[in-house]
Design an enzyme around this catalytic site. Structure first.
Site, PDB file in Angstrom:
ATOM      1  N   LYS A  81       0.661  -1.187   0.018  1.00  0.00           N
ATOM      2  CA  LYS A  81       0.076   0.127   0.056  1.00  0.00           C
ATOM      3  C   LYS A  81       0.864   1.150   0.088  1.00  0.00           C
ATOM      4  O   LYS A  81       1.931   1.306   0.693  1.00  0.00           O
ATOM      5  CB  LYS A  81      -0.897  -0.251   1.281  1.00  0.00           C
ATOM      6  CG  LYS A  81      -1.728   1.217   1.437  1.00  0.00           C
ATOM      7  CD  LYS A  81      -2.797   0.750   2.599  1.00  0.00           C
ATOM      8  CE  LYS A  81      -4.004   1.841   2.635  1.00  0.00           C
ATOM      9  NZ  LYS A  81      -4.766   1.681   3.802  1.00  0.00           N
ATOM     10  N   SER A 156      -9.640   1.487   2.944  1.00  0.00           N
ATOM     11  CA  SER A 156      -8.887   2.120   1.855  1.00  0.00           C
ATOM     12  C   SER A 156      -7.812   1.496   1.451  1.00  0.00           C
ATOM     13  O   SER A 156      -7.385   2.128   0.429  1.00  0.00           O
ATOM     14  CB  SER A 156      -8.370   3.375   2.940  1.00  0.00           C
ATOM     15  OG  SER A 156      -7.425   2.869   3.757  1.00  0.00           O
ATOM     16  N   SER A 180      -9.980  -0.937   7.170  1.00  0.00           N
ATOM     17  CA  SER A 180      -9.238  -0.903   5.853  1.00  0.00           C
ATOM     18  C   SER A 180      -8.359  -2.035   5.161  1.00  0.00           C
ATOM     19  O   SER A 180      -8.111  -2.005   3.724  1.00  0.00           O
ATOM     20  CB  SER A 180      -8.259   0.502   5.646  1.00  0.00           C
ATOM     21  OG  SER A 180      -8.966   1.614   5.593  1.00  0.00           O
TER      22      SER A 180
HETATM   23  N1  GLN Z   1     -13.377   3.763   6.256  1.00  0.00           N
HETATM   24  C1  GLN Z   1     -12.629   4.179   7.638  1.00  0.00           C
HETATM   25  C2  GLN Z   1     -12.258   5.393   7.449  1.00  0.00           C
HETATM   26  O1  GLN Z   1     -12.497   5.975   6.601  1.00  0.00           O
HETATM   27  C3  GLN Z   1     -11.394   3.166   7.826  1.00  0.00           C
HETATM   28  C4  GLN Z   1     -10.247   3.476   7.087  1.00  0.00           C
HETATM   29  C5  GLN Z   1      -8.944   2.708   7.574  1.00  0.00           C
HETATM   30  O2  GLN Z   1      -9.189   1.854   8.140  1.00  0.00           O
HETATM   31  N2  GLN Z   1      -7.942   3.411   7.009  1.00  0.00           N
HETATM   32  O3  GLN Z   1     -11.544   6.029   8.401  1.00  0.00           O
END
Ligand code: GLN
Length: 496
Positions: A81, A156, A180
């Protein structure tokens, strides 16, 4: 031969490398070829330094030829990532503000993978600074779901899950602050693990919300995730929150497939808003555990009803502080319109942060500000303590793993929720509590739903298992037992 190499697991790649049936260079080439032909429609990768990757693979082959492989993973490709630092490579976090930033050092997980001989390659797309659930908040590309390219891959870590599902890499690393790793793994039909908070060092992970962030593996099988976890875990002097508990033999645990005695089903995770196809697939998985002799126990986690507001207060508060370092002076792009020092700060952030990041920085600054701190941040922290307590009680009462959906629906269409942030945030309902409580949790495929509209496309459904703190070994064993009895494991998506 080449197509075959892009569908095999990490474990199988490792076996073939050891047996001399393939080479690290051949393995990498096969994946690079598949990316070249398939990633135009998926857009999982933001960048690939092919020369660097091929040099790493060639070095692996040379070690093996000399009879000195570094580990079972020596020669296995692993993609990252774009918020995990690799020395000499761009680290953009899918943000314009870091568009030209090159990392001067390796993240600890990268150094560990490198020491194990894994062939690190590629920068995977993500929501900007890991803020999002669909990968649509990337400043550079919209990644699609390899099972249905009109849909989101989840976020994400959308690039991590999509690349593994598409057969572009056998494994990837993602980060999970509120789901994410797990939610995109669920939407893409692959396995993703968020380890216990502190199990894996965060050194070299661009911080979003430091008390929630964890790096973890994404792969096509439970055993593959275990193999990666074993390499990346452990205490790190560079991260004061990393835990010194010994790293266990996670891959052995996955291979042993020991069933849990008691599986907890939280009432709150099967309430309103859950898609019937998801509910049926997840409850069928519970039935399977029951049929194996596990006790299925109905439990309650009453405070998780407040998890979403608590999470979005804590995460944005921490983000507002963490992202203050991107100031137009260090690391970042600088606005050319700025005329003085203060202007550099305001205009650079104004020009190069995307709308979701700005919204969260503003929200976080507000909830931390004098007069509002106790009302918002302080209360959210109290809710967090209660959520942690709900889970502690369930495990103290003898529950070994908690079974639930990963997301309320299968992957939604690109653009479907971009104008409705509340509905986007609500899709994190089942994943964020594990972060608030610091627990290990994984996602694995448990079936498919039909995509509407008679397209004939299939959409993966993810099952979530949550374990005790540092209970990664029994958690992986429980997941591997289910996986072995079901045909969903290890599939490569059709890229339709
Ligand atoms: N969807 C969640 C957020 O937008 C989790 C994102 C993540 O785990 N980085 O914060």
């Amino acid at each position: 031969m080449s197509a075959d190499l892009t569908t095999i697991s990490v474990a199988e790649a490792s076996r073939r490398l050891a047996a001399g049936e393939t080479s690290a260079v051949a393995l990498l080439r096969a994946h690079l070829d598949k990316i070249a032909s398939g990633d135009a429609s998926i857009r999982a990768f933001l960048a690939i330094d092919e020369a660097d990757a091929l040099a790493r693979a060639a070095a692996s082959d040379a070690r093996r030829a000399a009879g000195r492989p570094l580990s079972a993973l020596d020669g296995v490709p692993v993609a990252l990532k774009d918020n995990i630092a690799v020395r000499g490579q761009r680290l953009s976090c899918a943000s314009k503000i870091l568009e030209n930033f090159v990392s001067p050092y390796d993240a600890t997980v990268v150094a560990k993978l490198d020491a194990a001989g894994a062939v690190i390659f590629g920068r995977l797309n993500m929501d900007e600074f890991a803020m999002g659930s669909s990968c649509e908040n990337s400043a550079f590309a919209k990644t699609t779901n390899p099972w249905d390219t009109s849909r989101i891959p989840g976020g994400s870590s959308g690039g991590s899950a999509a690349s593994v599902a598409a057969g572009f890499t056998p494994a990837a690393l993602g980060s999970d602050t509120g789901g994410s790793i797990r939610q995109p793994a669920g939407h893409c039909g692959v396995v993703g693990l968020k380890p216990t908070y502190g199990r894996v060092s965060r050194y070299g992970l661009a911080a979003y919300a430091s008390s929630l962030d964890q790096i973890g593996p994404v792969a096509r099988t439970v055993e593959d995730c275990a193999l990666l976890l074993e390499v990346i875990s452990g205490r790190d002097a560079h991260d004061g929150t990393s835990l010194s508990n010994p790293v266990e033999a996670y891959a052995d645990a996955a291979r042993a497939k020991v069933l849990p005695k008691v599986v907890g089903l939280p009432a709150e995770y099967f309430a309103e808003g859950l898609d019937p196809a998801v509910r049926d697939a997840v409850l069928a998985a519970a039935d399977w555990y029951r049929a194996q002799g596990c006790e299925i126990r109905h439990i309650s986690l009453p405070t998780v009803a407040h998890a979403i507001p608590a999470y979005y207060i804590i995460a944005t508060a921490e983000a507002s502080s963490n992202l203050s370092r991107y100031d137009g002076i260090r690391y970042t792009r600088r606005s050319e319109r700025a005329t003085d020092a203060v202007d550099v700060f305001a205009k650079s952030r104004g020009e190069f942060f995307g709308p979701e990041v700005k919204k969260r920085v503003i929200l976080g600054s507000f909830t931390l500000s004098a007069g509002f701190y106790d009302a918002y941040y302080g209360r959210a922290q109290k809710v967090r303590t209660l959520i942690r307590e709900d889970f502690r009680k369930a495990f103290a009462d003898g529950v070994d793993v908690i079974l639930s959906p990963i997301a309320p629906t299968p992957a939604f269409k690109l653009g479907e929720k971009t104008s409705d942030p509340l509905s986007m945030y609500l899709s994190d309902l089942y994943t964020i509590s594990a972060n608030l409580a610091g627990l290990p949790a994984l996602s694995l495929p448990c079936g498919f739903a039909d995509a509407n509209g008679g397209s004939g496309k299939k959409l993966p459904i993810g099952l979530q298992l949550t374990g005790r703190p540092l209970g990664e070994a029994p958690l992986l064993a429980a997941a591997a037992a289910y996986e072995a009895a079901h045909p969903y494991a290890g599939q490569v998506a059709p890229l339709v």
